[in-house]
Design a protein around this motif. Structure first.
Motif, short mmCIF file in Angstrom:
data_model
loop_
_atom_site.label_atom_id
_atom_site.label_comp_id
_atom_site.label_asym_id
_atom_site.label_seq_id
_atom_site.Cartn_x
_atom_site.Cartn_y
_atom_site.Cartn_z
N ARG A 72 0.81 -1.21 0.00
CA ARG A 72 0.00 0.00 0.00
C ARG A 72 0.85 1.26 0.00
O ARG A 72 0.34 2.35 -0.28
N ASP A 73 2.14 1.16 0.35
CA ASP A 73 2.93 2.36 0.53
C ASP A 73 4.39 2.06 0.22
O ASP A 73 4.85 0.92 0.35
N ARG A 79 4.63 6.65 -8.34
CA ARG A 79 4.08 5.31 -8.11
C ARG A 79 3.39 4.79 -9.37
O ARG A 79 2.61 5.50 -10.00
N LYS A 97 -8.84 -1.93 -3.86
CA LYS A 97 -8.59 -0.83 -2.93
C LYS A 97 -7.09 -0.69 -2.66
O LYS A 97 -6.56 0.42 -2.64
N ARG A 98 -6.40 -1.82 -2.45
CA ARG A 98 -4.96 -1.76 -2.17
C ARG A 98 -4.20 -1.20 -3.36
O ARG A 98 -3.29 -0.37 -3.20
N ALA A 101 -4.98 2.52 -3.71
CA ALA A 101 -4.40 3.27 -2.61
C ALA A 101 -2.91 3.47 -2.83
O ALA A 101 -2.37 4.56 -2.56
N TYR A 102 -2.24 2.45 -3.34
CA TYR A 102 -0.81 2.59 -3.60
C TYR A 102 -0.54 3.61 -4.69
O TYR A 102 0.24 4.56 -4.51
N ASN A 104 -2.19 5.99 -5.90
CA ASN A 104 -2.66 7.35 -5.65
C ASN A 104 -2.03 7.97 -4.41
O ASN A 104 -2.41 9.06 -4.00
N GLY A 105 -1.03 7.30 -3.82
CA GLY A 105 -0.49 7.75 -2.55
C GLY A 105 0.78 8.57 -2.63
O GLY A 105 1.30 9.02 -1.60
N GLY A 106 1.33 8.78 -3.83
CA GLY A 106 2.57 9.54 -3.97
C GLY A 106 2.32 10.91 -4.58
O GLY A 106 1.17 11.37 -4.69
N GLY A 109 0.99 9.59 -9.80
CA GLY A 109 0.53 8.21 -9.93
C GLY A 109 0.26 7.85 -11.38
O GLY A 109 -0.34 8.63 -12.13
N ILE A 131 -10.85 7.74 -8.09
CA ILE A 131 -9.39 7.70 -8.05
C ILE A 131 -8.76 7.94 -9.43
O ILE A 131 -7.79 8.70 -9.57
#
Length: 342
Positions: A72-73, A79, A97-98, A101-102, A104-106, A109, A131
């Protein structure tokens, strides 16, 4: 806690560090790109994707780390959700979701060269529609995948090609054999019949399974000098249970598997990447489209494909457009670098 001595030995020999700790160190080590996908399942095609993403990105002077589907991170500004049929909710939404989430987390993306089987639930459609418009770039491997995204949200999507097309033919001496790859039948994987009916388009799961196995046996009986090439350990298990042909031992190596295909005169290809490997090596193919993605890539190679539970003629066809698909595959990375600089 670990003693100073054990830490010292771990620094000298990273393999001595427990796997979970190595994984956490890997996530926290700074890198330019983090690439997440289903790369550690034992599937040769997924392994090939991981290799190409890492090689192509590092070749252009960037550092890259490969992560599995549950990550996830990671400590990266860029990413990537990279390749494979990763955007769907056929077996629930948790993995979707995982993945989202990964990516879109930086700071930036990117979804690159993926397949999109589609979205059944309102939860998945809502998640995707929220997302995907936030991401910096989306490329998919075929028009079918683009349509499945566009049916959910209005976002820019470029059709490229699977990054695995960037491999080159190892040009091995041919051995006068017909390569064969069959994947296990879907009902063996404990997935719900309703999913199989919707996704694979079968009317009767039991009848389709029986016909598929019968077809595999008939093909192996009639083609010249068949030899089975597994792209997953489960392929080998299937072949040893149902087929009376020479079977190569499964080896989780892209190089080994590509060389095996290169030695063949022709290829019966059921898995998606077994067809791509055969195309890279310029082999006449008999594509068996167990799901829509195989039909989609067969169409781009301008060869007919056949459903595994219907009549399958013993007709091998010469592939076309491989150079074009290689160029489109390379464009995944050209687009990635251009968008990274914006």
């Amino acid at each position: 806690m670990y003693s100073p001595e054990s830490i010292f030995h771990g620094l000298k020999n990273p393999s001595l560090i427990p796997r979970e700790i190595r994984h956490q160190i890997k996530k926290k080590t700074p890198h330019d790109f983090g690439i997440q996908g289903s790369y550690y399942t034992g599937n040769i095609g997924d392994r090939a994707l991981a290799e190409q993403f890492k090689n192509q990105i590092q070749k252009d002077g960037h550092s890259a780390r490969i992560f599995g589907r549950n990550t996830r991170d990671s400590n990266t500004p860029h990413r990537v959700l990279g390749g494979g049929g990763v955007l769907h909710d056929w077996y629930g939404t948790e993995h979707l979701k995982r993945r989202l989430a990964y990516v879109n987390g930086g700071e930036k993306g990117f979804i690159i060269g993926v397949g999109v089987p589609g979205f059944q639930s309102s939860e998945a459609r809502d998640l995707v529609s929220r997302i995907l418009p936030e991401l910096d770039l989306i490329t998919v491997r075929d028009e079918w995948s683009k349509r499945n995204i566009k049916s959910v949200c209005d976002v820019d999507v470029s059709v490229t090609a699977c990054p695995v097309f960037l491999y080159e033919d190892p040009d091995m001496k041919t051995a006068g054999q017909t390569g064969v790859n069959f994947r296990p039948y879907f009902g063996q994987e404990d997935k719900q019949d309703s999913v199989l009916l919707d996704y694979f388009g079968y009317e009767d799961i039991r009848e389709a399974k029986t016909t598929y196995i019968d077809n595999a046996q008939k093909i192996c009986e009639q083609i010249p000098n068949p030899i089975f090439i597994p792209f997953h350990s489960t392929d080998e298990e299937f072949a040893r249970k149902y087929l009376d042909v020479p079977i190569l031992d499964y080896d989780f190596s892209v190089e080994t598997t590509l060389k095996r295909v290169s030695r063949m005169e022709r290829m019966v290809a059921t898995r998606y990447h077994s067809l791509i490997f055969a195309a890279i090596c310029g082999k006449p193919v008999l594509p068996i489209a167990y799901e829509p993605k195989v039909k989609a890539v067969a169409e781009r190679l301008e060869v007919p494909s056949y459903k595994p539970h219907k009549e399958i003629p013993l007709q091998f066809s010469q592939v076309s457009n491989v150079d074009k698909l290689k160029s489109l595959s390379k464009s995944n990375f050209n687009k990635l670098y251009l968008n990274m600089q914006k």
